[in-house]
Design an enzyme around this catalytic site. Structure first.
Site, PDB file in Angstrom:
ATOM      1  N   GLU A 171       1.545  -0.582  -5.058  1.00  0.00           N
ATOM      2  CA  GLU A 171       0.404   0.293  -5.309  1.00  0.00           C
ATOM      3  C   GLU A 171       1.174   1.604  -5.382  1.00  0.00           C
ATOM      4  O   GLU A 171       1.501   2.132  -4.535  1.00  0.00           O
ATOM      5  CB  GLU A 171      -0.735   0.357  -4.267  1.00  0.00           C
ATOM      6  CG  GLU A 171      -1.943   1.341  -4.583  1.00  0.00           C
ATOM      7  CD  GLU A 171      -2.286   2.018  -3.393  1.00  0.00           C
ATOM      8  OE1 GLU A 171      -3.545   2.405  -3.596  1.00  0.00           O
ATOM      9  OE2 GLU A 171      -1.813   2.297  -2.607  1.00  0.00           O
ATOM     10  N   ASP A 182       1.021  -1.145   0.068  1.00  0.00           N
ATOM     11  CA  ASP A 182       0.050   0.083  -0.170  1.00  0.00           C
ATOM     12  C   ASP A 182       0.877   1.407  -0.101  1.00  0.00           C
ATOM     13  O   ASP A 182       1.935   1.395   0.630  1.00  0.00           O
ATOM     14  CB  ASP A 182      -0.837  -0.034   1.177  1.00  0.00           C
ATOM     15  CG  ASP A 182      -1.957   1.043   1.263  1.00  0.00           C
ATOM     16  OD1 ASP A 182      -2.738   1.314   0.360  1.00  0.00           O
ATOM     17  OD2 ASP A 182      -1.945   1.878   2.183  1.00  0.00           O
TER      18      ASP A 182
END
Length: 568
Positions: A290, A228
């Site tokens: 990401e 993330d």
């Protein structure tokens, strides 16, 4: 500290992993199915999805034909940001189950031939993480505070934030703490919600901690990590503009501009160290970035041979439904990541963006990214589904890896009439009710047409309300129904595997209002024009996202896969 979920009788961890494709480079051509655990399947009736419910539904993913699942966070968390505020990186939140439940999930997935990728959230923790609680109790300059980004304020008495940086959810990126003696103290950085303090990745202790977290889950048997905010770990403080505006950054023979909190060169050293860790485990473990960065060239820097294995292709996700733009981003993506030896990674939807059938359901071409509310302009549901089906066939025909978000195989649209009082995304609150946020794409998915929660929960409870129209999208309404979106996607994954499309290459075919190419012995033609187009005489249709016209012509907003004698 490192151990896995399962222990041998002698107390040593089981270093397990990897069902499915024995190819250590499986990720280069895999189809990976994203599961948002709180919205997938609820086993205990509390209205929140959980690991036992997820495990019981894994057959659906295997039957669909996916190669792997990616799980959004299930760690202990106060849920200020739906689990992306982690308070313990080595356990399971009781709302989802236990480590034993995760062990059972992993065993079931591997038994079905599915790899398992888990989310890792390294940019920030929860404000309830023991480290942050210790930081608040410690004085300025202490080792405890040095794990996070604490700074003195500007102006008289330090009453102004250290910089004018804004957060993703809206508002200032800094919050002032109250010291144990009751006086106003330093400020801490949070690029997301106030309850998600940013870690200080210049601190060796932070780096060592996450190396150990990686080893914990690798020993548990996971097949990889989706990282993330991979572009946000390192901040640039030297001469940083206090307003957070882009500044010149020397890069080769030129200077580029990037905000000092995003996509800094220092992140790559972190990922090189992580790559060395995952490469030490068997079975082809992977790292997926990401990284919301500017352009495919910047994405390619994350997937160099000694860094990440994959990075999401967000420029492709947001490409307008226009043939020239699609051809350009596909060709550019393949060429750019190919130069660093990586495979392309394609994605149309996830838990942070408007679902593709709604995003593509607008005729005006205006890009929409931040949610749709009941009083916003309405997408055309039929048009959006037609385009989304064609876009899915296009994506699944491309060489490389593809990601499907739960419900995408059902053609689920965004919940565009979600009551504002039901919204839980911090974006909605931090923006003072001006940005709808991401709740509309996170609504629990429908399994059966009947019941209060469409089979999501045995009690009919659902943490977000589901729209009445979703009964028609339920899995039991589509299984075995020729032409349904579910059967289309299932057939596409079968043909993709049989024909080796993920492992293939691409040769473009000329077309004015089409995106058309050959991959192996499959011609892919997507008609984005206003008039039907003819398939070549030697092409035999294999799959079509909508029925062909009389005479075999391809209607507008339709994709066709056809066998051809001309190979790529």
């Amino acid at each position: 500290m490192t151990r896995g979920c399962r222990l041998r009788t002698d107390g040593r961890p089981v270093v397990a992993g990897a069902g499915g494709d024995p190819d250590p480079a499986w990720w280069r051509h895999a189809v990976i199915y994203q599961i948002y655990p709180r919205s997938f399947a609820d086993s205990d009736g509390d209205g929140f999805g959980d690991l036992p419910g997820l495990t019981a539904r894994l057959d659906h993913v295997a039957d669909l034909g996916a190669d792997a699942v990616w799980l959004s966070p299930f760690y202990p968390s106060p849920q200020a940001d739906a689990g992306y505020d982690v308070s313990d990186y080595r356990d399971v939140d009781p709302m989802f189950g236990s480590l034993a439940d995760f062990d059972a999930l992993l065993a079931r997935a591997h038994g079905l031939g599915l790899k398992v990728i888990v989310d890792l959230v390294p940019n920030h923790t929860s404000d309830e993480h023991p480290w942050f609680r210790a930081a608040l109790a410690a004085p300025p300059g202490s080792p405890e505070r040095n794990r996070y980004v604490f700074r003195d304020g500007r102006g008289p008495d330090g009453a102004e934030p250290p910089t004018d940086w804004a957060i993703v959810f809206g508002g200032s990126a800094w919050t002032r703490v109250t010291d144990p003696d009751g006086r106003p103290g330093q400020w801490y950085l949070h690029l997301f919600d106030v309850r998600q303090p940013d870690l200080n990745w210049d601190n060796p202790q932070v780096r060592a901690e996450f190396a150990d977290v990686l080893r914990f889950w690798l020993a548990c048997g996971v097949d990889g990590f989706r990282v993330d905010v991979a572009h946000g770990l390192v901040k640039r403080w030297d001469a940083a503009d206090p307003r957070g505006l882009p500044e010149p950054v020397p890069e080769g023979d030129e200077a580029v501009t990037r905000p000092p909190m995003w996509d800094q060169e220092g992140v790559h050293d972190i990922y090189r160290s992580w790559r060395r860790i995952v490469d030490g485990y068997p079975g082809g473990r992977v790292l997926v970035a990401e990284a919301w960065v500017e352009g495919v060239e910047r994405i390619a820097r994350y997937v160099r041979p000694d860094e990440m294995h994959q990075a999401f292709n967000f420029p492709y996700l947001f490409t307008p439904w226009e043939p020239g733009a699609l051809r350009q981003v596909i060709a550019h993506s393949l060429e750019t990541v190919g130069r660093v030896g990586a495979a392309a990674t394609w994605v149309l939807s996830n838990h942070d963006v408007i679902r593709a059938p709604s995003r593509l359901g607008f005729r005006d071409g205006v890009e929409r990214r931040h949610g749709i509310g009941a009083d916003d302009p309405r997408p055309d549901e039929a048009l959006g589904l037609r385009r989304a089906r064609a876009a899915t066939l296009l994506m699944l025909a491309l060489p490389g890896s593809a990601y499907l978000y739960q419900g995408e195989e059902l053609g689920l649209p965004e919940h565009t009439t979600l009551p504002d009082e039901a919204r839980q995304d911090p974006t909605w609150w931090r923006s003072r009710h001006t940005v709808r946020g991401r709740d509309g794409c996170r609504v629990p998915i429908p399994w059966t047409a009947g019941g209060a929660s469409y089979g999501f929960s045995p009690t009919g409870r659902s943490w977000l309300p589901q729209p009445p129209s979703w009964a028609g999208y339920a899995l039991d309404r589509q299984q075995g129904v020729p032409g349904s979106t579910y059967e289309l996607v299932r057939a596409a994954l079968r043909v993709r595997r049989e024909r080796g499309l993920g492992r293939g290459s691409l040769r473009w075919v000329d077309g004015v209002r089409t995106v058309s190419f050959v991959n192996g012995d499959v011609l892919v033609l997507v008609n984005l024009g206003d008039e039907p187009v003819e398939l070549p005489a030697d092409a035999t249709p294999l799959l079509s996202s909508a029925p062909l016209d009389a005479g075999g012509k391809v209607p507008t907003d339709t994709a066709v896969w056809a066998q051809t004698a001309v190979r790529a």
